[in-house]
Design a protein around this motif. Structure first.
Motif, PDB file in Angstrom:
ATOM      1  N   ILE A  51       0.867  -1.175   0.000  1.00 31.46           N
ATOM      2  CA  ILE A  51       0.000   0.000   0.000  1.00 31.46           C
ATOM      3  C   ILE A  51       0.909   1.232   0.000  1.00 31.46           C
ATOM      4  CG2 ILE A  51      -1.828   1.270   1.149  1.00 31.46           C
ATOM      5  CD1 ILE A  51      -2.220  -1.116   2.988  1.00 31.46           C
ATOM      6  N   ALA A  52       0.629   2.143  -0.902  1.00 34.32           N
ATOM      7  CA  ALA A  52       1.340   3.428  -0.913  1.00 34.32           C
ATOM      8  C   ALA A  52       0.437   4.422  -1.621  1.00 34.32           C
ATOM      9  CB  ALA A  52       2.680   3.320  -1.625  1.00 34.32           C
ATOM     10  N   PRO A  53       0.136   5.531  -1.013  1.00 31.86           N
ATOM     11  CA  PRO A  53       0.579   5.946   0.315  1.00 31.86           C
ATOM     12  C   PRO A  53      -0.241   5.249   1.406  1.00 31.86           C
ATOM     13  CG  PRO A  53      -0.838   7.628  -0.623  1.00 31.86           C
ATOM     14  CD  PRO A  53      -0.669   6.573  -1.677  1.00 31.86           C
ATOM     15  N   HIS A  54       0.335   5.226   2.596  1.00 30.72           N
ATOM     16  CA  HIS A  54      -0.339   4.646   3.754  1.00 30.72           C
ATOM     17  C   HIS A  54       0.098   5.431   4.984  1.00 30.72           C
ATOM     18  CE1 HIS A  54      -2.468   1.710   6.074  1.00 30.72           C
ATOM     19  NE2 HIS A  54      -1.390   1.376   6.763  1.00 30.72           N
ATOM     20  N   CYS A  55      -0.809   5.546   5.969  1.00 28.32           N
ATOM     21  CA  CYS A  55      -0.522   6.262   7.217  1.00 28.32           C
ATOM     22  C   CYS A  55      -0.775   5.349   8.403  1.00 28.32           C
ATOM     23  CB  CYS A  55      -1.421   7.495   7.345  1.00 28.32           C
ATOM     24  SG  CYS A  55      -1.206   8.712   6.045  1.00 28.32           S
ATOM     25  N   TRP A  56      -0.010   5.546   9.468  1.00 26.31           N
ATOM     26  CA  TRP A  56      -0.141   4.789  10.698  1.00 26.31           C
ATOM     27  C   TRP A  56       0.486   5.603  11.825  1.00 26.31           C
ATOM     28  CZ3 TRP A  56       3.313   4.078   6.858  1.00 26.31           C
ATOM     29  CH2 TRP A  56       4.661   4.091   7.182  1.00 26.31           C
ATOM     30  N   VAL A  57       0.391   5.092  13.043  1.00 25.49           N
ATOM     31  CA  VAL A  57       0.986   5.752  14.210  1.00 25.49           C
ATOM     32  C   VAL A  57       2.036   4.818  14.795  1.00 25.49           C
ATOM     33  CG1 VAL A  57       0.546   6.523  16.577  1.00 25.49           C
ATOM     34  CG2 VAL A  57      -1.063   7.107  14.755  1.00 25.49           C
ATOM     35  N   GLU A  58       3.190   5.377  15.112  1.00 19.26           N
ATOM     36  CA  GLU A  58       4.235   4.609  15.790  1.00 19.26           C
ATOM     37  C   GLU A  58       4.329   5.068  17.234  1.00 19.26           C
ATOM     38  OE1 GLU A  58       8.039   4.266  13.966  1.00 19.26           O
ATOM     39  OE2 GLU A  58       7.160   3.506  12.090  1.00 19.26           O
ATOM     40  N   LEU A  59       4.395   4.084  18.129  1.00 20.27           N
ATOM     41  CA  LEU A  59       4.611   4.370  19.546  1.00 20.27           C
ATOM     42  C   LEU A  59       6.107   4.342  19.810  1.00 20.27           C
ATOM     43  CD1 LEU A  59       1.744   2.102  20.923  1.00 20.27           C
ATOM     44  CD2 LEU A  59       1.720   4.589  20.604  1.00 20.27           C
ATOM     45  N   GLU A  60       6.530   4.923  20.907  1.00 16.47           N
ATOM     46  CA  GLU A  60       7.962   5.015  21.210  1.00 16.47           C
ATOM     47  C   GLU A  60       8.640   3.666  21.359  1.00 16.47           C
ATOM     48  OE1 GLU A  60       8.659   7.752  24.469  1.00 16.47           O
ATOM     49  OE2 GLU A  60       9.304   9.192  22.962  1.00 16.47           O
ATOM     50  N   ASP A  61       7.907   2.633  21.754  1.00 12.60           N
ATOM     51  CA  ASP A  61       8.524   1.325  21.943  1.00 12.60           C
ATOM     52  C   ASP A  61       8.589   0.510  20.645  1.00 12.60           C
ATOM     53  OD1 ASP A  61       5.903   0.547  21.579  1.00 12.60           O
ATOM     54  OD2 ASP A  61       5.667  -0.348  23.567  1.00 12.60           O
ATOM     55  N   GLY A  62       8.187   1.123  19.528  1.00 12.07           N
ATOM     56  CA  GLY A  62       8.276   0.440  18.241  1.00 12.07           C
ATOM     57  C   GLY A  62       6.984  -0.176  17.750  1.00 12.07           C
ATOM     58  N   ARG A  63       6.011  -0.324  18.650  1.00 11.37           N
ATOM     59  CA  ARG A  63       4.718  -0.843  18.198  1.00 11.37           C
ATOM     60  C   ARG A  63       4.063   0.186  17.292  1.00 11.37           C
ATOM     61  NH1 ARG A  63       1.532  -1.742  23.551  1.00 11.37           N
ATOM     62  NH2 ARG A  63       2.631   0.201  23.957  1.00 11.37           N
ATOM     63  N   ARG A  64       3.166  -0.293  16.461  1.00  8.68           N
ATOM     64  CA  ARG A  64       2.434   0.587  15.550  1.00  8.68           C
ATOM     65  C   ARG A  64       0.940   0.391  15.766  1.00  8.68           C
ATOM     66  NH1 ARG A  64       6.722  -1.834  12.644  1.00  8.68           N
ATOM     67  NH2 ARG A  64       8.223  -0.261  11.980  1.00  8.68           N
ATOM     68  N   ILE A  65       0.190   1.443  15.492  1.00  5.12           N
ATOM     69  CA  ILE A  65      -1.264   1.323  15.475  1.00  5.12           C
ATOM     70  C   ILE A  65      -1.685   1.505  14.027  1.00  5.12           C
ATOM     71  CG2 ILE A  65      -3.468   2.172  16.338  1.00  5.12           C
ATOM     72  CD1 ILE A  65      -1.935   3.381  18.720  1.00  5.12           C
ATOM     73  N   ASP A  66      -2.283   0.466  13.474  1.00  3.50           N
ATOM     74  CA  ASP A  66      -2.700   0.478  12.072  1.00  3.50           C
ATOM     75  C   ASP A  66      -4.062  -0.212  11.992  1.00  3.50           C
ATOM     76  OD1 ASP A  66      -3.048   0.345   9.341  1.00  3.50           O
ATOM     77  OD2 ASP A  66      -1.041  -0.448   8.936  1.00  3.50           O
ATOM     78  N   LEU A  67      -5.070   0.571  11.730  1.00  6.39           N
ATOM     79  CA  LEU A  67      -6.428   0.029  11.634  1.00  6.39           C
ATOM     80  C   LEU A  67      -6.969   0.045  10.206  1.00  6.39           C
ATOM     81  CD1 LEU A  67      -7.972   1.659  14.824  1.00  6.39           C
ATOM     82  CD2 LEU A  67      -7.420  -0.751  14.472  1.00  6.39           C
ATOM     83  N   ARG A  68      -6.117   0.356   9.222  1.00  7.37           N
ATOM     84  CA  ARG A  68      -6.635   0.459   7.863  1.00  7.37           C
ATOM     85  C   ARG A  68      -5.872  -0.330   6.803  1.00  7.37           C
ATOM     86  NH1 ARG A  68     -10.580   0.898  10.148  1.00  7.37           N
ATOM     87  NH2 ARG A  68     -11.966   2.695  10.200  1.00  7.37           N
ATOM     88  N   ALA A  69      -4.883  -1.118   7.178  1.00  4.09           N
ATOM     89  CA  ALA A  69      -4.178  -1.943   6.192  1.00  4.09           C
ATOM     90  C   ALA A  69      -5.139  -2.933   5.528  1.00  4.09           C
ATOM     91  CB  ALA A  69      -3.018  -2.690   6.843  1.00  4.09           C
ATOM     92  N   ARG A  70      -6.051  -3.480   6.282  1.00  2.00           N
ATOM     93  CA  ARG A  70      -6.992  -4.464   5.726  1.00  2.00           C
ATOM     94  C   ARG A  70      -7.989  -3.839   4.759  1.00  2.00           C
ATOM     95  NH1 ARG A  70      -8.205  -8.341  10.953  1.00  2.00           N
ATOM     96  NH2 ARG A  70      -6.095  -9.203  11.031  1.00  2.00           N
ATOM     97  N   MET A  71      -8.168  -2.529   4.839  1.00  2.00           N
ATOM     98  CA  MET A  71      -9.065  -1.852   3.907  1.00  2.00           C
ATOM     99  C   MET A  71      -8.589  -2.078   2.474  1.00  2.00           C
ATOM    100  SD  MET A  71      -9.970   2.217   3.731  1.00  2.00           S
ATOM    101  CE  MET A  71     -11.310   2.236   4.910  1.00  2.00           C
ATOM    102  N   TRP A  72      -7.271  -2.102   2.289  1.00  2.00           N
ATOM    103  CA  TRP A  72      -6.706  -2.226   0.941  1.00  2.00           C
ATOM    104  C   TRP A  72      -6.105  -3.590   0.655  1.00  2.00           C
ATOM    105  CZ3 TRP A  72      -8.758   1.358  -1.670  1.00  2.00           C
ATOM    106  CH2 TRP A  72      -9.062   2.570  -1.064  1.00  2.00           C
ATOM    107  N   LEU A  73      -5.619  -4.287   1.687  1.00  3.13           N
ATOM    108  CA  LEU A  73      -4.978  -5.584   1.467  1.00  3.13           C
ATOM    109  C   LEU A  73      -5.874  -6.769   1.807  1.00  3.13           C
ATOM    110  CD1 LEU A  73      -1.399  -4.792   2.818  1.00  3.13           C
ATOM    111  CD2 LEU A  73      -2.184  -4.881   0.432  1.00  3.13           C
ATOM    112  N   GLY A  74      -7.045  -6.491   2.338  1.00  2.00           N
ATOM    113  CA  GLY A  74      -7.968  -7.565   2.680  1.00  2.00           C
ATOM    114  C   GLY A  74      -7.623  -8.210   4.015  1.00  2.00           C
ATOM    115  N   ASP A  75      -8.383  -9.202   4.371  1.00  2.00           N
ATOM    116  CA  ASP A  75      -8.265  -9.886   5.662  1.00  2.00           C
ATOM    117  C   ASP A  75      -7.377 -11.124   5.529  1.00  2.00           C
ATOM    118  OD1 ASP A  75      -8.669 -10.286   8.318  1.00  2.00           O
ATOM    119  OD2 ASP A  75     -10.696 -11.090   8.115  1.00  2.00           O
ATOM    120  N   LYS A  76      -6.330 -11.011   4.756  1.00  2.00           N
ATOM    121  CA  LYS A  76      -5.422 -12.133   4.523  1.00  2.00           C
ATOM    122  C   LYS A  76      -4.532 -12.343   5.736  1.00  2.00           C
ATOM    123  CE  LYS A  76      -5.337 -10.877  -0.308  1.00  2.00           C
ATOM    124  NZ  LYS A  76      -4.616 -10.113  -1.310  1.00  2.00           N
TER     125      LYS A  76
END
Length: 154
Positions: A51-76
């Motif tokens: 996916i490009a472009p794509h947006c997400w949030v990174e936390l300081e410990d390296g974890r990410r919050i991403d609630l929209r990858a499946r919108m474009w890549l499906g529930d694979k």
């Protein structure tokens, strides 16, 4: 864990794409004093695509919050959703930071509600040691922060 599930579900129910979702999540994290970095770039999932472009949030410990990858890549299998571990297998995020300026009117326009209607994200506060940007490992490249293109603030 229940608080985390409820918080994520309330966000996931919003009819937003990744850019709007990232702005909403960042506003809530700013409200709760949780250090994070809004990111814009690309996501490559080896088993599902890119996916490009794509947006997400990174936390300081390296974890990410991403609630929209499946919108474009499906529930694979392997497509991230929710709070993504720092070293998720076969998942590569690359991007640059951008700034989100909290604006209650913009928040309302995106969510049709106020920040007060969302629970606290205190469960995201990490007790793990925080790595510094120069020493963080991971699969992303950092570029200098950019001005928020949707903000009227210089």
């Amino acid at each position: 864990m229940l608080q985390e599930s409820h918080w994520l579900a309330s966000l996931d129910a919003l009819r937003l794409e990744c850019d709007g979702m990232t702005r909403v999540i960042s506003a809530l994290l700013q409200r709760d004093g949780i250090a994070h970095t809004p990111m814009m770039g690309s996501l490559n999932v080896e088993t599902a695509g890119r996916i490009a472009p794509h947006c997400w949030v990174e936390l300081e410990d390296g974890r990410r919050i991403d609630l929209r990858a499946r919108m474009w890549l499906g529930d694979k299998p392997g497509v991230p959703h929710g709070i993504v571990p720092a070293h998720a297998v076969d998942v590569r995020y690359e991007g640059a930071t951008f700034q989100v300026v909290v604006n209650p009117i913009v928040f309302w326009a995106l969510t049709d509600t106020t920040m007060d209607d969302f629970g606290s994200a205190d469960f995201l506060a990490s007790s793990a040691p925080v790595a510094h940007a120069g020493t963080r490992s991971g699969s992303r490249s950092r570029k200098p922060p950019e001005r928020d293109p949707c903000s009227n603030v210089d």
